[in-house]
Design an enzyme around this catalytic site. Structure first.
Site, mmCIF file in Angstrom:
data_model
loop_
_atom_site.group_PDB
_atom_site.id
_atom_site.type_symbol
_atom_site.label_atom_id
_atom_site.label_comp_id
_atom_site.label_asym_id
_atom_site.label_seq_id
_atom_site.Cartn_x
_atom_site.Cartn_y
_atom_site.Cartn_z
ATOM 1 N N SER A 15 0.805 -1.356 0.023
ATOM 2 C CA SER A 15 -0.047 0.000 -0.168
ATOM 3 C C SER A 15 0.832 1.285 0.080
ATOM 4 C CB SER A 15 -0.892 -0.014 1.215
ATOM 5 O OG SER A 15 -1.656 -1.151 1.308
ATOM 6 N N CYS A 43 -1.261 -5.806 3.453
ATOM 7 C CA CYS A 43 -2.647 -5.522 3.475
ATOM 8 C C CYS A 43 -3.520 -6.202 2.699
ATOM 9 C CB CYS A 43 -2.649 -3.754 3.508
ATOM 10 S SG CYS A 43 -4.194 -3.453 3.706
ATOM 11 N N CYS A 48 -4.614 -7.338 6.183
ATOM 12 C CA CYS A 48 -6.009 -6.548 6.474
ATOM 13 C C CYS A 48 -7.246 -6.981 5.773
ATOM 14 C CB CYS A 48 -5.740 -5.006 6.415
ATOM 15 S SG CYS A 48 -3.983 -4.286 6.705
ATOM 16 N N LYS A 51 -8.038 -10.867 6.085
ATOM 17 C CA LYS A 51 -8.479 -11.073 7.521
ATOM 18 C C LYS A 51 -9.787 -10.312 7.847
ATOM 19 C CE LYS A 51 -8.266 -7.734 10.024
ATOM 20 N NZ LYS A 51 -6.944 -7.081 10.776
ATOM 21 N N GLY A 175 0.880 -16.109 21.096
ATOM 22 C CA GLY A 175 0.801 -14.730 21.094
ATOM 23 C C GLY A 175 -0.366 -14.174 21.513
ATOM 24 N N GLY A 176 0.101 -12.757 21.946
ATOM 25 C CA GLY A 176 -1.381 -12.007 22.342
ATOM 26 C C GLY A 176 -1.553 -10.636 22.071
ATOM 27 N N GLY A 177 -1.027 -10.516 20.621
ATOM 28 C CA GLY A 177 -1.204 -9.160 19.911
ATOM 29 C C GLY A 177 -2.285 -8.998 19.108
ATOM 30 N N TYR A 178 -2.317 -8.150 18.256
ATOM 31 C CA TYR A 178 -3.164 -7.868 17.296
ATOM 32 C C TYR A 178 -3.652 -9.449 16.439
ATOM 33 C CZ TYR A 178 -2.691 -2.586 16.629
ATOM 34 O OH TYR A 178 -2.524 -1.214 16.882
ATOM 35 N N GLU A 182 -6.988 -11.431 16.746
ATOM 36 C CA GLU A 182 -8.067 -11.408 15.899
ATOM 37 C C GLU A 182 -8.211 -12.870 15.248
ATOM 38 O OE1 GLU A 182 -6.348 -8.772 13.039
ATOM 39 O OE2 GLU A 182 -7.189 -6.978 14.162
ATOM 40 N N ARG A 205 -0.706 -6.511 25.262
ATOM 41 C CA ARG A 205 0.025 -5.683 25.769
ATOM 42 C C ARG A 205 0.265 -4.259 25.269
ATOM 43 N NH1 ARG A 205 5.729 -4.731 25.725
ATOM 44 N NH2 ARG A 205 5.978 -6.333 24.300
ATOM 45 N N GLY A 298 4.812 -11.795 16.379
ATOM 46 C CA GLY A 298 5.510 -10.564 15.831
ATOM 47 C C GLY A 298 5.950 -10.619 14.228
ATOM 48 N N HIS A 471 -29.391 8.661 20.075
ATOM 49 C CA HIS A 471 -30.193 7.765 20.808
ATOM 50 C C HIS A 471 -31.228 6.789 20.053
ATOM 51 C CE1 HIS A 471 -31.628 6.023 24.645
ATOM 52 N NE2 HIS A 471 -33.130 6.201 24.109
ATOM 53 N N GLU A 476 -23.596 6.507 22.386
ATOM 54 C CA GLU A 476 -24.041 7.896 22.890
ATOM 55 C C GLU A 476 -23.335 8.039 24.259
ATOM 56 O OE1 GLU A 476 -28.173 8.037 24.246
ATOM 57 O OE2 GLU A 476 -28.314 5.822 23.623
HETATM 58 P P1 NDP Z 1 2.614 -8.005 17.991
HETATM 59 O O1 NDP Z 1 3.958 -7.581 18.097
HETATM 60 O O2 NDP Z 1 1.302 -6.996 18.387
HETATM 61 O O3 NDP Z 1 2.230 -9.215 19.045
HETATM 62 C C1 NDP Z 1 3.296 -10.195 19.157
HETATM 63 C C2 NDP Z 1 2.837 -11.193 20.243
HETATM 64 O O4 NDP Z 1 3.793 -12.484 20.240
HETATM 65 C C3 NDP Z 1 2.900 -10.457 21.641
HETATM 66 O O5 NDP Z 1 1.793 -10.857 22.311
HETATM 67 C C4 NDP Z 1 4.338 -11.055 22.109
HETATM 68 O O6 NDP Z 1 4.468 -11.108 23.288
HETATM 69 C C5 NDP Z 1 4.146 -12.333 21.629
HETATM 70 N N1 NDP Z 1 5.516 -13.054 21.465
HETATM 71 C C6 NDP Z 1 6.838 -12.514 20.928
HETATM 72 N N2 NDP Z 1 7.849 -13.195 20.893
HETATM 73 C C7 NDP Z 1 7.361 -14.488 21.534
HETATM 74 C C8 NDP Z 1 7.909 -15.785 21.734
HETATM 75 N N3 NDP Z 1 9.352 -15.858 21.489
HETATM 76 N N4 NDP Z 1 7.111 -16.533 22.432
HETATM 77 C C9 NDP Z 1 5.767 -16.327 22.753
HETATM 78 N N5 NDP Z 1 5.394 -15.015 22.519
HETATM 79 C C10 NDP Z 1 5.742 -14.268 21.696
HETATM 80 O O7 NDP Z 1 2.590 -8.535 16.614
HETATM 81 P P2 NDP Z 1 1.529 -9.010 15.582
HETATM 82 O O8 NDP Z 1 2.396 -10.191 14.951
HETATM 83 O O9 NDP Z 1 0.148 -9.462 16.372
HETATM 84 O O10 NDP Z 1 1.109 -7.829 14.845
HETATM 85 C C11 NDP Z 1 2.206 -7.170 14.172
HETATM 86 C C12 NDP Z 1 1.712 -5.571 13.884
HETATM 87 O O11 NDP Z 1 1.143 -5.732 12.903
HETATM 88 C C13 NDP Z 1 1.151 -5.146 14.898
HETATM 89 O O12 NDP Z 1 1.650 -4.425 15.941
HETATM 90 C C14 NDP Z 1 0.348 -3.996 14.293
HETATM 91 O O13 NDP Z 1 1.019 -3.041 13.984
HETATM 92 C C15 NDP Z 1 0.173 -4.557 12.958
HETATM 93 N N6 NDP Z 1 -1.261 -5.250 12.651
HETATM 94 C C16 NDP Z 1 -2.385 -4.495 12.749
HETATM 95 C C17 NDP Z 1 -3.574 -4.985 12.711
HETATM 96 C C18 NDP Z 1 -4.870 -3.903 12.903
HETATM 97 O O14 NDP Z 1 -4.554 -2.828 12.764
HETATM 98 N N7 NDP Z 1 -6.006 -4.442 12.917
HETATM 99 C C19 NDP Z 1 -3.983 -6.511 12.540
HETATM 100 C C20 NDP Z 1 -2.603 -7.274 12.512
HETATM 101 C C21 NDP Z 1 -1.382 -6.672 12.757
HETATM 102 P P3 NDP Z 1 4.728 -9.884 24.364
HETATM 103 O O15 NDP Z 1 3.340 -9.093 24.599
HETATM 104 O O16 NDP Z 1 5.133 -10.420 25.858
HETATM 105 O O17 NDP Z 1 6.000 -9.083 23.776
#
Ligand code: NDP
Length: 488
Positions: A15, A43, A48, A51, A175-178, A182, A205, A298, A471, A476
């Site tokens: 993009s 994307c 995106c 997804k 993992g616990g990120g986006y 999702e 986080r 990540g 409303h 709201e």
């Molecule tokens: P993130 O960095 O958001 O999350 C990575 C996750 O993996 C974290 O929870 C991290 O834990 C965990 N992790 C990393 N290394 C290890 C390991 N060795 N063992 C176990 N767990 C691990 O990455 P994502 O891949 O989810 O997304 C990447 C980026 O893409 C995002 O930051 C965002 O910018 C973008 N994105 C945006 C979206 C949207 O706008 N809706 C959708 C998808 C992606 P810890 O928290 O402890 O570091």
């Protein structure tokens, strides 16, 4: 004076790169772009867009029961991956075609090849042909990374989800990120038995803690077996492991009986054909077997073996291209935008960076990219929309009032569902400005786009208050919260 083949050569057809190429060409620049994979980038092809289409597909599961609660005579339907997936890929091909034709009509020459740097003005293709350009823009994006576990290559990454030959029965998401959250919601919505491991105390986080807590609660409510403080310690093909004892299976995705079935499958069934089930041992001592393990751990910038450092471009740890506020690298002729720079890894940000680059280099109007107050959404179910500071961040530098409400929305409460939503505003006590807005709710992505305008404009709590409520809506509450739940 040196003459170049092009005024601008863009490496990467995602993009950000495509937008920069088109806008520069519109300014009269001679522009070329190289892409080694498919035009559209992360994307459009493996992020995106597919997804979000999967979010839509997965969100129908609950609507059958909801419709019945509203008087409709409908039975629960079943989701068929083989009906959805070809449609998904057809749509991605259509969008890829749109990107190509946009470049063609803009007069941008496209090279379907990997391109690397030979020197600060020279690009070399995979076939050895070289081209020169006055300016080079690195827009190569990023890619998912697997952690350093033994046998981690048995797991898949988000890129692979869209090409799965069939929907798994069970999956472990790490993992616990986006991306982890999702896909946990998407796959659960499609009927997959989802287990999620997050190594920290709470998912997502960096986001507002109260919102993270509610999303985790809602994900569990939807049947996701979420384990925090948990990681993988060992994994292997299930067929190579002895059957674990029953005690160890407690709380994991697959039970002993499923394990036995999957092991049989691994010896000759369909699961073996697609890689086979995977045995996993976790840090809490439990063992389980899953059709797939998805590493959403990540992403890393795509800057390896591109000749960047050899050309003098400085890379940060992790491989991100170091840039200044104008996206210029340590080599004056080379700029970089998007995930390759690991600033704010979002598509609209990469596009902004690309446009600011063109403004700076081709329009004589030096334009730094504004990375402040970027709204974003996590497409969990319910969605999470956020802009500005979290309560925890705001407390560090501000005296704040926190306005927050969490309630069962009318639509789902009527259907007898326990789901709750959350609306939260963080307000600076001195300036009265709204420093942060956090929404957990269906369609929170749509809501935060609009709330983001007000926050970006510097709206105060009183500006929100004098806006008349629409409303009855969930949003709201953003303009009707009168009393802070706490001050700090
Ligand atoms: P993130 O960095 O958001 O999350 C990575 C996750 O993996 C974290 O929870 C991290 O834990 C965990 N992790 C990393 N290394 C290890 C390991 N060795 N063992 C176990 N767990 C691990 O990455 P994502 O891949 O989810 O997304 C990447 C980026 O893409 C995002 O930051 C965002 O910018 C973008 N994105 C945006 C979206 C949207 O706008 N809706 C959708 C998808 C992606 P810890 O928290 O402890 O570091």
């Amino acid at each position: 004076m040196a003459t170049f083949d092009y005024d601008l050569f863009v490496i990467g057809g995602g993009s950000g790169g495509v937008r920069a190429a088109r806008v520069a060409a519109a300014e009269g620049a001679r522009v070329a772009l190289a892409e080694e994979s498919r035009l559209g980038g992360t994307c459009v092809i493996r992020g995106c867009v597919p997804k979000k289409l999967m979010v839509f597909a997965s969100s129908y599961r609950e609507s059958f029961a909801d419709a019945r609660a509203y008087g409709w005579d409908v039975a629960d339907g079943a989701f068929h991956w083989d009906a959805f997936q070809p449609h998904l890929h057809k749509e991605l091909e259509r969008l890829e075609g749109v990107y190509r034709s946009l470049l063609d009509t803009s007069g941008v020459e496209v090279f379907d090849s990997r391109a690397v740097l030979d020197d600060p003005h020279t690009i070399r293709f995979a076939n050895g042909v070289t081209k020169t350009a006055k300016h080079i823009l690195i827009a190569t994006g990023g890619r998912p990374v697997r952690p350093d576990f033994p046998c981690a290559d048995l797991g898949i990454v988000s890129d692979d989800i869209f090409d799965l030959p069939e929907l798994p029965k069970s999956i472990l998401i790490v993992g616990g990120g986006y991306i982890a959250c999702e896909f946990a919601c998407i796959l659960s919505g499609m009927g997959v038995q989802v287990t999620q491991f997050y190594r920290g105390a709470q998912i997502l986080r960096g986001f507002d803690e109260e919102a993270r807590g509610l999303i985790a609660e809602m994900m569990r409510e939807h049947g996701i077996d979420l384990h925090v403080g948990t990681n993988i310690v060992d994994m292997a093909p299930a067929s190579e492991r002895p059957a674990p004892d029953e005690e160890n299976q407690a709380g994991m995705g697959a039970d002993v009986h499923q394990m036995a079935a999957l092991q049989t499958d691994a010896r000759g069934g369909d699961a073996a054909a697609r890689g086979g089930p995977i045995w996993v041992k976790s840090t809490n001592g439990h063992e389980g077997v899953f059709d797939h393990v998805l590493f959403a751990t990540g992403r890393r910038p795509n800057t390896d073996k591109m000749g960047l450092e050899e050309a003098g471009v400085k890379l940060a740890r992790g491989g991100a291209v170091e840039v200044d506020e104008y996206s210029q690298t340590s080599v004056p002729s080379i700029y970089a935008i998007g995930d390759a720079t690991d600033r704010v890894n979002l598509t609209p940000v990469a596009i902004r960076e690309g446009m600011a680059f063109v403004e700076t280099v081709f329009k004589g109007n030096p334009t730094p990219v504004d990375h402040d107050l970027i709204p974003s959404a996590v497409f969990t179910q319910p969605e999470f929309g956020t802009v500005g500071l979290t309560e925890e961040q705001a407390r560090e530098d501000h005296e704040i009032e926190v306005y927050c409400t969490s309630f069962r929305p009318m639509q789902t409460a009527f259907a007898g569902k326990p789901g709750r939503v959350l609306m939260k505003l963080i307000v600076d006590r001195d300036s009265r400005k709204v420093l942060g807005c956090h929404i957990v709710a269906p369609q929170a992505g749509e809501m935060i786009q609009l709330a983001g305008i007000a926050v970006k404009m510097g709206a105060t709590k009183e500006d929100f208050d004098r806006t008349v409520a629409v409303h009855p809506t969930m949003a709201e509450e953003l303009v009707t919260m009168k009393t802070p739940v706490r001050t700090a």
